[in-house]
Motif scaffolding. Structure first.
Motif, PDB file in Angstrom:
ATOM      1  N   ARG A  96     116.788  52.097 -75.287  1.00 53.24           N
ATOM      2  CA  ARG A  96     117.185  50.912 -76.045  1.00 53.24           C
ATOM      3  C   ARG A  96     118.282  51.272 -77.047  1.00 53.24           C
ATOM      4  O   ARG A  96     118.197  52.273 -77.766  1.00 53.24           O
ATOM      5  CB  ARG A  96     115.979  50.350 -76.801  1.00 53.24           C
ATOM      6  N   LEU A  97     119.351  50.424 -77.102  1.00 54.38           N
ATOM      7  CA  LEU A  97     120.455  50.687 -78.000  1.00 54.38           C
ATOM      8  C   LEU A  97     120.039  50.453 -79.444  1.00 54.38           C
ATOM      9  O   LEU A  97     119.190  49.609 -79.740  1.00 54.38           O
ATOM     10  CB  LEU A  97     121.638  49.775 -77.661  1.00 54.38           C
ATOM     11  N   ALA A  98     120.654  51.204 -80.358  1.00 52.17           N
ATOM     12  CA  ALA A  98     120.406  51.005 -81.779  1.00 52.17           C
ATOM     13  C   ALA A  98     120.918  49.634 -82.199  1.00 52.17           C
ATOM     14  O   ALA A  98     121.809  49.058 -81.571  1.00 52.17           O
ATOM     15  CB  ALA A  98     121.101  52.103 -82.589  1.00 52.17           C
ATOM     16  N   GLN A  99     120.371  49.111 -83.292  1.00 51.22           N
ATOM     17  CA  GLN A  99     120.691  47.758 -83.725  1.00 51.22           C
ATOM     18  C   GLN A  99     122.184  47.545 -83.985  1.00 51.22           C
ATOM     19  O   GLN A  99     122.737  46.526 -83.561  1.00 51.22           O
ATOM     20  CB  GLN A  99     119.887  47.424 -84.989  1.00 51.22           C
ATOM     21  N   PRO A 100     122.892  48.471 -84.665  1.00 48.34           N
ATOM     22  CA  PRO A 100     124.340  48.237 -84.865  1.00 48.34           C
ATOM     23  C   PRO A 100     125.110  48.119 -83.553  1.00 48.34           C
ATOM     24  O   PRO A 100     126.040  47.323 -83.449  1.00 48.34           O
ATOM     25  CB  PRO A 100     124.771  49.478 -85.661  1.00 48.34           C
ATOM     26  N   TRP A 101     124.710  48.900 -82.546  1.00 47.50           N
ATOM     27  CA  TRP A 101     125.390  48.808 -81.254  1.00 47.50           C
ATOM     28  C   TRP A 101     125.108  47.472 -80.585  1.00 47.50           C
ATOM     29  O   TRP A 101     125.992  46.875 -79.978  1.00 47.50           O
ATOM     30  CB  TRP A 101     124.965  49.972 -80.355  1.00 47.50           C
ATOM     31  N   ARG A 102     123.861  47.020 -80.683  1.00 47.34           N
ATOM     32  CA  ARG A 102     123.533  45.708 -80.091  1.00 47.34           C
ATOM     33  C   ARG A 102     124.316  44.600 -80.793  1.00 47.34           C
ATOM     34  O   ARG A 102     124.804  43.660 -80.150  1.00 47.34           O
ATOM     35  CB  ARG A 102     122.033  45.439 -80.198  1.00 47.34           C
ATOM     36  N   ASN A 103     124.440  44.712 -82.113  1.00 45.88           N
ATOM     37  CA  ASN A 103     125.219  43.710 -82.854  1.00 45.88           C
ATOM     38  C   ASN A 103     126.681  43.727 -82.437  1.00 45.88           C
ATOM     39  O   ASN A 103     127.310  42.675 -82.301  1.00 45.88           O
ATOM     40  CB  ASN A 103     125.101  43.977 -84.356  1.00 45.88           C
ATOM     41  N   ASP A 104     127.235  44.930 -82.216  1.00 51.80           N
ATOM     42  CA  ASP A 104     128.632  45.023 -81.783  1.00 51.80           C
ATOM     43  C   ASP A 104     128.821  44.453 -80.379  1.00 51.80           C
ATOM     44  O   ASP A 104     129.836  43.795 -80.094  1.00 51.80           O
ATOM     45  CB  ASP A 104     129.093  46.478 -81.815  1.00 51.80           C
ATOM     46  N   LEU A 105     127.858  44.704 -79.503  1.00 48.10           N
ATOM     47  CA  LEU A 105     127.940  44.133 -78.153  1.00 48.10           C
ATOM     48  C   LEU A 105     127.931  42.606 -78.215  1.00 48.10           C
ATOM     49  O   LEU A 105     128.712  41.939 -77.537  1.00 48.10           O
ATOM     50  CB  LEU A 105     126.777  44.639 -77.303  1.00 48.10           C
ATOM     51  N   ARG A 106     127.023  42.074 -79.015  1.00 49.96           N
ATOM     52  CA  ARG A 106     126.944  40.628 -79.150  1.00 49.96           C
ATOM     53  C   ARG A 106     128.202  40.070 -79.811  1.00 49.96           C
ATOM     54  O   ARG A 106     128.736  39.031 -79.400  1.00 49.96           O
ATOM     55  CB  ARG A 106     125.703  40.261 -79.962  1.00 49.96           C
ATOM     56  N   GLY A 107     128.700  40.764 -80.851  1.00 49.04           N
ATOM     57  CA  GLY A 107     129.898  40.297 -81.537  1.00 49.04           C
ATOM     58  C   GLY A 107     131.126  40.319 -80.643  1.00 49.04           C
ATOM     59  O   GLY A 107     131.919  39.375 -80.640  1.00 49.04           O
ATOM     60  N   GLY A 108     131.308  41.404 -79.867  1.00 43.88           N
ATOM     61  CA  GLY A 108     132.458  41.483 -78.967  1.00 43.88           C
ATOM     62  C   GLY A 108     132.419  40.422 -77.887  1.00 43.88           C
ATOM     63  O   GLY A 108     133.451  39.827 -77.544  1.00 43.88           O
ATOM     64  N   THR A 109     131.225  40.162 -77.348  1.00 44.05           N
ATOM     65  CA  THR A 109     131.086  39.130 -76.314  1.00 44.05           C
ATOM     66  C   THR A 109     131.398  37.752 -76.874  1.00 44.05           C
ATOM     67  O   THR A 109     132.109  36.949 -76.255  1.00 44.05           O
ATOM     68  CB  THR A 109     129.663  39.155 -75.736  1.00 44.05           C
ATOM     69  N   GLU A 110     130.874  37.477 -78.072  1.00 35.97           N
ATOM     70  CA  GLU A 110     131.117  36.170 -78.689  1.00 35.97           C
ATOM     71  C   GLU A 110     132.603  35.988 -79.008  1.00 35.97           C
ATOM     72  O   GLU A 110     133.158  34.894 -78.814  1.00 35.97           O
ATOM     73  CB  GLU A 110     130.290  36.045 -79.970  1.00 35.97           C
ATOM     74  N   ALA A 111     133.250  37.051 -79.474  1.00 31.90           N
ATOM     75  CA  ALA A 111     134.681  36.966 -79.775  1.00 31.90           C
ATOM     76  C   ALA A 111     135.486  36.666 -78.520  1.00 31.90           C
ATOM     77  O   ALA A 111     136.427  35.859 -78.537  1.00 31.90           O
ATOM     78  CB  ALA A 111     135.155  38.266 -80.418  1.00 31.90           C
ATOM     79  N   ALA A 112     135.129  37.303 -77.403  1.00 32.98           N
ATOM     80  CA  ALA A 112     135.844  37.067 -76.146  1.00 32.98           C
ATOM     81  C   ALA A 112     135.650  35.638 -75.657  1.00 32.98           C
ATOM     82  O   ALA A 112     136.595  34.997 -75.185  1.00 32.98           O
ATOM     83  CB  ALA A 112     135.374  38.060 -75.093  1.00 32.98           C
ATOM     84  N   LEU A 113     134.425  35.131 -75.785  1.00 36.44           N
ATOM     85  CA  LEU A 113     134.159  33.758 -75.342  1.00 36.44           C
ATOM     86  C   LEU A 113     134.930  32.750 -76.187  1.00 36.44           C
ATOM     87  O   LEU A 113     135.500  31.786 -75.665  1.00 36.44           O
ATOM     88  CB  LEU A 113     132.660  33.472 -75.411  1.00 36.44           C
ATOM     89  N   GLN A 114     134.931  32.971 -77.508  1.00 31.60           N
ATOM     90  CA  GLN A 114     135.611  32.023 -78.394  1.00 31.60           C
ATOM     91  C   GLN A 114     137.128  32.103 -78.259  1.00 31.60           C
ATOM     92  O   GLN A 114     137.834  31.119 -78.488  1.00 31.60           O
ATOM     93  CB  GLN A 114     135.212  32.312 -79.849  1.00 31.60           C
ATOM     94  N   GLY A 115     137.652  33.280 -77.895  1.00 33.22           N
ATOM     95  CA  GLY A 115     139.100  33.457 -77.881  1.00 33.22           C
ATOM     96  C   GLY A 115     139.725  33.536 -76.513  1.00 33.22           C
ATOM     97  O   GLY A 115     140.851  34.044 -76.382  1.00 33.22           O
ATOM     98  N   MET A 116     139.014  33.061 -75.478  1.00 34.92           N
ATOM     99  CA  MET A 116     139.558  33.154 -74.124  1.00 34.92           C
ATOM    100  C   MET A 116     140.907  32.467 -73.977  1.00 34.92           C
ATOM    101  O   MET A 116     141.809  32.968 -73.297  1.00 34.92           O
ATOM    102  CB  MET A 116     138.558  32.576 -73.115  1.00 34.92           C
ATOM    103  N   SER A 117     141.048  31.331 -74.644  1.00 40.30           N
ATOM    104  CA  SER A 117     142.299  30.580 -74.461  1.00 40.30           C
ATOM    105  C   SER A 117     143.487  31.331 -75.054  1.00 40.30           C
ATOM    106  O   SER A 117     144.616  31.216 -74.545  1.00 40.30           O
ATOM    107  CB  SER A 117     142.180  29.199 -75.104  1.00 40.30           C
ATOM    108  N   THR A 118     143.271  32.107 -76.112  1.00 41.83           N
ATOM    109  CA  THR A 118     144.389  32.855 -76.697  1.00 41.83           C
ATOM    110  C   THR A 118     144.793  34.030 -75.822  1.00 41.83           C
ATOM    111  O   THR A 118     145.933  34.501 -75.914  1.00 41.83           O
ATOM    112  CB  THR A 118     144.027  33.370 -78.098  1.00 41.83           C
ATOM    113  N   ALA A 119     143.870  34.527 -74.976  1.00 37.19           N
ATOM    114  CA  ALA A 119     144.216  35.642 -74.092  1.00 37.19           C
ATOM    115  C   ALA A 119     145.286  35.247 -73.082  1.00 37.19           C
ATOM    116  O   ALA A 119     146.095  36.083 -72.662  1.00 37.19           O
ATOM    117  CB  ALA A 119     142.970  36.152 -73.368  1.00 37.19           C
ATOM    118  N   VAL A 120     145.285  33.984 -72.688  1.00 36.68           N
ATOM    119  CA  VAL A 120     146.283  33.530 -71.712  1.00 36.68           C
ATOM    120  C   VAL A 120     147.468  32.864 -72.400  1.00 36.68           C
ATOM    121  O   VAL A 120     148.332  32.296 -71.730  1.00 36.68           O
ATOM    122  CB  VAL A 120     145.647  32.555 -70.696  1.00 36.68           C
TER     123      VAL A 120
END
Length: 715
Positions: free
Chosen positions: A2-26
């Motif tokens: 099991r990943l440590a809590q800071p790593w899980r938070n970073d995984l969740r944060g990076g995924t959320e950032a990608a979902l929210q910013g998909m339109s800026t990627a293109v």
């Protein structure tokens, strides 16, 4: 495992950032297609890959703040695209296949090649600014400049969307409008249904556009275009050799103003993101280090064929709110968006005009400043075109930059904004915000202190900082206010900020004051705000955003609150001493027999803390000789009354009625439990009639006391 809590938070944060910013990627693809037609599709796709997959990693390796995620921002992207267009038009290539923008394919290639050199030079200027430690100077560029550039870019995106809708006809209009409606309805639903917040509104809008396009067969594909793939032919360094066939110097001279503007816009975007993260989450970052990291990463992007990439507020806010704090969040976001771009490559050739228009409009929505749009809407509803003060000044500067950015270009808009804002700053700041820290050695409350208290306050004078703000708090001096936290003496543990003389404020000033309060609190200092009721109404409304702040009615009470903290820390008792009534200054130089006679005429009274000895405007009914306790002399009534002075044992109050016989000129309240001798009007009349010598001595003592008080208030 099991990943440590800071790593899980970073995984969740990076995924959320990608979902929210998909339109800026293109965004590079959309803008290149919008400006250059199908000829710009392949170059835009390669640039998007570089800016999503490589530039953020380079920035992190150079020591950039990991919680601030990088992304292609529309303002710098539009500035770069305008630079490419300007150089393309300045080139004299042979006429070949016409692009949708009216450029030949050869001219476009020359523009992209020379533009990448200009982009490299702009990035180098950013690095140089950081190396010379100019970061704090650029942070002083007023907010209306960046807001105006952002609004102008939003209008440019709307214009490009209209071009696409005109090309695609009614089906394209239907697709674009449907995407906007889907976006608005989903945002509305997110405020009412918690589960909806898990799905970004942009993703729903894109899905709606794709569905409508496929069902209605409304696609108006871009037509023939170079094969969309990760082709290394678009690496700028490989194309620079082709410039030898052209007269390079005129092209570089034509692009020089745009190069300087691009560097400035990149800096603005980086610092606006950093300011957003600092104001919301108190995330501090080194301005010069950010410039070096961001500039170096973009130099790599320029060499590889990328586009400008700066701090992305949408990515950063989404990641932070989801728990992302470290480099892993940025890495996850990068991998997610890279996979997205690789996955959609085959579909890009059939990209319908309606979907392009919808995506451009969705990009324009977050670019438009909410406060500006609210003010514009209010003006249109009320037909009141002029407001008052600095907020109105900032609005019109922003409006001018926005219009010049659309109908002229962002180069003119940027320098116009800096010029107008500089004039505004020179006009306003010259007489406003004359703020400088002082301490208890020059500022002290009017409360009477004993010898031990006075000694302790003098010894610990630097432990209380005093900041008196006057005039206007607005975008022109908001940075100066933020810097006050760094100028405070390190020994100060308590501060009082007086805002009674701040009569005008705009959103930048409110944000800066809130940032100052948070910075002081984060450093372990207690904060007292005085004069709020007398300050600008906007500051009074902002009080709910100031957590754990002690509010005092005026500076005198604020200073007293700070002094009490100092005395409590030094274990100095603030209790009052006792001075026997026969030693009261009113009875000075009286014969002992006369003193005994006066004491016999008086009435001993005990007054509870907070009780009123007499009220302003009431008939004068006697004089009070204080034996123990302290009282305050107040002018006015209610919460806005000001303290004129305090008196303690051995002094007297209420004597003015003996002099002129008029109504009470002030209110006197007990700060502590008070013991006093009260000489009423009848006792005073008895003194005058039966003991004239004693009455004359008392009159001389009153005159001596009034003279002493006047001398004490003289400058």
């Amino acid at each position: 495992m099991r990943l440590a809590q800071p790593w899980r938070n970073d995984l969740r944060g990076g995924t959320e950032a990608a979902l929210q910013g998909m339109s800026t990627a293109v965004a590079p693809i959309l803008l290149f297609v919008g400006l250059f037609g199908s000829a710009g599709l392949s170059a835009g796709y390669w640039a998007a890959l570089v800016v999503v997959a490589l530039v953020p990693c380079a920035r992190l390796l150079m020591g950039g703040q990991p919680a601030i995620l990088s992304a292609p921002r529309t303002a710098s992207l539009a500035t770069y695209a305008g630079l490419v267009l300007h150089i393309s038009l300045a080139s004299a290539g042979p006429t070949a296949q016409q692009a949708a923008s009216g450029l030949t394919t050869t001219q476009l290639l020359v523009g992209l090649t020379a533009g990448s050199l200009m982009f490299l030079a702009a990035s180098a200027l950013v690095v140089l600014a950081g190396a010379l430690r100019w970061g704090h100077i650029f942070k002083m560029i007023p907010i209306p400049v960046s807001v105006g550039i952002s609004n102008g870019t939003a209008l440019l995106l709307v214009w490009l969307a209209l071009v696409q809708m005109n090309r695609g006809g009614a089906p394209a209009v239907l697709s674009a409008v449907s995407m906007l409606l889907a976006y608005a309805l989903w945002r509305w639903s997110q405020k009412r249904v918690a589960w909806f917040a898990n799905m970004p509104a942009v993703l729903i809008a894109v899905a709606c556009g794709v569905l409508l396009t496929s069902v209605g067969n409304t696609a108006a594909p871009l037509g023939t275009a170079p094969q969309v793939m990760a082709d290394t032919q678009w690496i700028s360094a490989r194309m620079w050799a082709t410039l030898q066939a052209h007269d390079l110097l005129p092209l570089l001279m034509a692009g020089l103003p745009g190069t300087m503007t691009l560097a400035l816009v990149m800096i603005l975007e980086t610092f606006t993101t950093a300011a957003t993260m600092e104001s919301r989450f108190n995330l501090r970052s080194d301005a010069n280090r950010e410039l070096i990291a961001m500039g170096t990463a973009n130099m790599l992007g320029a060499v590889l064929g990328g586009v400008p990439c700066t701090g992305g507020p949408l990515y950063s806010l989404a990641s932070w709110n989801a728990g992302g704090r470290g480099w892993l969040a940025a890495l996850v976001c990068m991998l997610f968006l890279t996979g997205l771009l690789l996955g959609i490559a085959p579909w890009l050739l059939a990209l319908p005009a309606g979907l392009i228009a919808g995506l451009l409009l969705l990009q324009a929505i977050p670019m438009a400043d909410p406060a500006f749009m609210e003010r514009l809407g209010r003006m249109l509803r009320t037909r009141q075109w002029r407001g008052e003060g600095t907020a109105d000044l900032g609005f019109w500067i922003t409006a001018a930059i926005s219009l010049v950015g659309v109908f002229g270009n962002l180069i003119w808009a940027t320098f116009l904004g800096i010029g107008l804002s500089s004039l505004a700053v020179l006009k306003r700041v010259s007489g406003n915000l004359t703020a400088q820290w002082t301490y208890l050695d020059t500022q002290r409350s009017r409360r009477v202190r004993g010898l031990a208290e006075t000694t302790e306050l003098a010894r610990a004078a630097q432990s209380v900082g005093v900041l008196r703000l006057t005039g206007h708090l607005f975008f022109g001096n908001s940075l100066r206010l933020r810097q006050q936290a760094d100028e405070l003496d390190d020994r100060a543990r308590t501060v009082v900020i007086d805002i009674a003389q701040v009569h005008e404020v705009d959103p930048s000033g409110i944000e800066a004051l809130g940032g100052l309060i948070r910075s002081l609190q984060d450093s372990g200092r207690a904060v007292v705000i005085s004069g709020l009721q007398a300050s600008a109404p906007a500051l009074q409304r902002a009080r709910n955003n100031w957590a754990a702040v002690d509010l005092q009615v005026d500076l005198d009470r604020g200073l007293e609150a700070c002094e009490e903290r100092v005395l409590a820390h030094g274990a100095i008792s603030t209790g009052t001493s006792t001075v026997a009534t026969h030693h009261n200054s009113l009875l000075q130089d009286l014969h002992p027999d006369d003193v005994d006679m006066v004491l016999g005429l008086g009435q001993r009274r005990d007054v509870a803390q907070g009780a009123v000895l007499f009220q302003q405007g009431a008939p004068a009914d006697g004089v009070w000789l204080l034996e123990s306790g302290k009282v305050s002399i107040l002018s006015g009534s209610g919460p806005l009354c000001s303290r004129l002075a305090t008196f303690g044992p051995g002094q007297f109050v209420g004597e003015m009625g003996l002099i002129d016989g008029k109504l009470r000129s002030a209110t006197v309240t007990a700060d502590t439990v008070v013991t006093a001798l009260f000489l009423d009007s009848q006792a005073i009349a008895t003194l005058v009639d039966q003991y004239p010598a004693a009455a004359l001595a008392i009159t001389r003592n009153i005159a001596r006391e009034l003279s002493s008080r006047l001398r004490g208030t003289a400058p």
